[in-house]
Design a protein around this motif. Sequence first.
Motif, mmCIF file in Angstrom:
data_model
loop_
_atom_site.group_PDB
_atom_site.id
_atom_site.type_symbol
_atom_site.label_atom_id
_atom_site.label_comp_id
_atom_site.label_asym_id
_atom_site.label_seq_id
_atom_site.Cartn_x
_atom_site.Cartn_y
_atom_site.Cartn_z
ATOM 1 N N ILE A 12 4.707 -33.030 11.996
ATOM 2 C CA ILE A 12 5.312 -33.755 10.908
ATOM 3 C C ILE A 12 6.826 -33.737 11.066
ATOM 4 N N ALA A 13 7.397 -32.611 10.857
ATOM 5 C CA ALA A 13 8.837 -32.426 10.955
ATOM 6 C C ALA A 13 9.587 -33.342 9.998
ATOM 7 N N ASN A 14 10.875 -33.091 9.851
ATOM 8 C CA ASN A 14 11.743 -33.953 9.061
ATOM 9 C C ASN A 14 12.388 -34.980 9.980
ATOM 10 N N GLY A 15 12.646 -36.176 9.470
ATOM 11 C CA GLY A 15 13.399 -37.152 10.226
ATOM 12 C C GLY A 15 14.874 -36.800 10.243
ATOM 13 N N GLN A 16 15.635 -37.476 11.110
ATOM 14 C CA GLN A 16 17.059 -37.188 11.226
ATOM 15 C C GLN A 16 17.796 -37.356 9.904
ATOM 16 N N SER A 17 17.493 -38.421 9.192
ATOM 17 C CA SER A 17 18.172 -38.647 7.920
ATOM 18 C C SER A 17 17.851 -37.547 6.930
ATOM 19 N N THR A 18 16.598 -37.135 6.919
ATOM 20 C CA THR A 18 16.202 -36.046 6.026
ATOM 21 C C THR A 18 16.898 -34.753 6.407
ATOM 22 N N HIS A 19 17.050 -34.492 7.693
ATOM 23 C CA HIS A 19 17.755 -33.276 8.110
ATOM 24 C C HIS A 19 19.185 -33.263 7.604
ATOM 25 N N LEU A 20 19.869 -34.375 7.715
ATOM 26 C CA LEU A 20 21.241 -34.417 7.228
ATOM 27 C C LEU A 20 21.293 -34.221 5.713
ATOM 28 N N TRP A 21 20.323 -34.806 5.011
ATOM 29 C CA TRP A 21 20.279 -34.622 3.565
ATOM 30 C C TRP A 21 20.008 -33.165 3.195
ATOM 31 N N ILE A 22 19.147 -32.524 3.958
ATOM 32 C CA ILE A 22 18.828 -31.117 3.701
ATOM 33 C C ILE A 22 20.073 -30.251 3.848
ATOM 34 N N THR A 23 20.793 -30.445 4.927
ATOM 35 C CA THR A 23 22.019 -29.673 5.114
ATOM 36 C C THR A 23 22.990 -29.895 3.954
ATOM 37 N N ASP A 24 23.153 -31.140 3.547
ATOM 38 C CA ASP A 24 24.039 -31.447 2.427
ATOM 39 C C ASP A 24 23.555 -30.772 1.148
ATOM 40 N N HIS A 25 22.260 -30.845 0.917
ATOM 41 C CA HIS A 25 21.687 -30.285 -0.302
ATOM 42 C C HIS A 25 21.732 -28.758 -0.288
ATOM 43 N N ALA A 26 21.550 -28.169 0.888
ATOM 44 C CA ALA A 26 21.570 -26.711 0.996
ATOM 45 C C ALA A 26 22.923 -26.134 0.608
ATOM 46 N N LEU A 27 23.984 -26.877 0.827
ATOM 47 C CA LEU A 27 25.308 -26.385 0.458
ATOM 48 C C LEU A 27 25.390 -26.055 -1.027
ATOM 49 N N ASP A 28 24.630 -26.783 -1.848
ATOM 50 C CA ASP A 28 24.636 -26.518 -3.288
ATOM 51 C C ASP A 28 23.998 -25.177 -3.628
ATOM 52 N N HIS A 29 23.245 -24.615 -2.700
ATOM 53 C CA HIS A 29 22.542 -23.358 -2.955
ATOM 54 C C HIS A 29 23.231 -22.152 -2.333
ATOM 55 N N VAL A 30 24.360 -22.369 -1.702
ATOM 56 C CA VAL A 30 25.155 -21.238 -1.204
ATOM 57 C C VAL A 30 26.023 -20.758 -2.352
ATOM 58 N N PRO A 31 25.937 -19.482 -2.723
ATOM 59 C CA PRO A 31 26.729 -19.011 -3.868
ATOM 60 C C PRO A 31 28.223 -19.066 -3.589
ATOM 61 N N GLU A 32 28.985 -19.121 -4.651
ATOM 62 C CA GLU A 32 30.440 -19.107 -4.510
ATOM 63 C C GLU A 32 30.864 -17.873 -3.737
ATOM 64 N N GLY A 33 31.786 -18.061 -2.818
ATOM 65 C CA GLY A 33 32.247 -16.940 -2.018
ATOM 66 C C GLY A 33 32.691 -17.415 -0.646
ATOM 67 N N PRO A 34 32.923 -16.488 0.266
ATOM 68 C CA PRO A 34 33.509 -16.839 1.570
ATOM 69 C C PRO A 34 32.635 -17.753 2.419
ATOM 70 N N LEU A 35 31.313 -17.594 2.374
ATOM 71 C CA LEU A 35 30.462 -18.472 3.164
ATOM 72 C C LEU A 35 30.532 -19.900 2.649
ATOM 73 N N ARG A 36 30.445 -20.064 1.346
ATOM 74 C CA ARG A 36 30.537 -21.409 0.782
ATOM 75 C C ARG A 36 31.893 -22.041 1.091
ATOM 76 N N GLU A 37 32.954 -21.248 0.978
ATOM 77 C CA GLU A 37 34.284 -21.758 1.301
ATOM 78 C C GLU A 37 34.351 -22.199 2.758
ATOM 79 N N PHE A 38 33.709 -21.431 3.629
ATOM 80 C CA PHE A 38 33.715 -21.781 5.052
ATOM 81 C C PHE A 38 32.960 -23.083 5.304
ATOM 82 N N LEU A 39 31.747 -23.190 4.783
ATOM 83 C CA LEU A 39 30.891 -24.329 5.087
ATOM 84 C C LEU A 39 31.368 -25.629 4.444
ATOM 85 N N THR A 40 32.124 -25.543 3.377
ATOM 86 C CA THR A 40 32.566 -26.762 2.685
ATOM 87 C C THR A 40 33.956 -27.219 3.110
#
Length: 469
Positions: free
Chosen positions: A23-51
């Motif tokens: 099955i896997a995710n399509g390319q567009s879905t993968h990019l959306w997942i990465t974007d959406h995952a950023l919302d679930h990184v708590p405030e702090g140094p990792l979030r600051e780095f990734l954004t």
Amino acid sequence: MHRAPLFAALGFSIVTLWPTDAIANGQSTHLWITDHALDHVPEGPLREFLTQPELRKMLDNGTMFPDGGYPLGDPYAEIAHWEPFQGAYLDWIVATYDPPYTDEGAEHLAFVFGMASHGMADQVFDSLYGERVKVYDGAIGDFDTASDLILMSEVGGMMAPSDWVPYAVLDQLYTDAAGYDVDPATMMDGQNLLRIAVNSVGIFSQMPDKVEEAAAPFPWGRLHLLDAEVEGSPPCEGELVARYWRVLWALAHAQPLPGPVLGSLPPDGGTLHPIDSSSLESWVTLVFSRGLEDAPLSSDDFVLESEGGTQVPLAIWHYYGQSAHVVHLQPQVDLEPDTLYRVEVMPGVQTIHGDLLEGYELRFSTGSIAPDPIVPEWPADHDPSPDPGETGGESETGGETSGTTEGGVGDSTSETTSSGGGGGDDELGESSGAAQASEAGCGCRSAGADASGWLSLAVLGAALRRRRR
């Protein structure tokens, strides 16, 4: 079964842009997942780095990269999906650069985080949502194609980033860590094809008749694709990707694992868990923080017992086997209604890195009364910033790293970036219309505006097909 007539009027079959063997995710879905995952990184140094806007191109190119070899029939794609290769890359970063990671070190770290998003998302989606599509829609068929179109029709097309791939470093890494020889020009061709796929999905997802025809065989799969309450849906994937990033951040800074398990389904404190052992809904799924050794893993490593102490016999399914993170615990008898259950992972589960994980416990109920959660909260993400007034610092590399490599990759980074894809700050910007999930987050994006490349798409043939184990 292929649905080539769907796009015959366009001169090619868009079905050829996605895998059928899994099955896997399509390319567009993968990019959306990465974007959406950023919302679930708590405030702090990792979030600051990734954004950081200047790192977005690296994060998104890394997210796309693991699929690049599929349209070319090159195994470099499959290798890039898994923790042994990603971990070797992270080890190289740790050995080459000192935290806090800046400049080239930060670019490489963002790229490997994108790769990690891709690999983890596929494991979660395939093992949970894909298995449900097989049951509730009767077959999996070309759901990977359909799901990419469906998701993009809901959230809007995604924009493929300009090229930034550390081809020279990856070339050496494939040789040293995977024993595989791949030409950098081949990887560049693969990345270019992925950009075509991303932008094309953005176009076709806005053609309602095409989306309807692609989605028709999958009524259940279509209905629940953005349902955060359904296990393994894209909104569910992102939360686990974010937690995996937190693990990799800890390892990049020689810190201990924040926990042995990224998450479970049902969650700790969950309620109304189905009791019918003949249904996959009765399974307990654990997503581990590290890739696991398959051979030593057995049902003896897990306990499922009721509050009264009655143990439930289990079969285990280490989904995808060696190096994978997902384990399904499958009850062999029906669970009792309105009963509290405890799941225990025994200490000593072996990772592919030779480490033995700590034990883990969670509780859930088959009734409506939630048990008190018992899984400890993860510590705050490590802050690698030096003391005020200092400008640098030495890294501690003696702690656990994310994998092992055989041989070095070299110490020069002057040729690590791509041959260029245009302007430096070609960032994706904010996602267009991305649906937000309150509980989980996983998604992916693919932006499409450029209608050129249709002839190139025809050249892909049966190319971009996922060949998972």
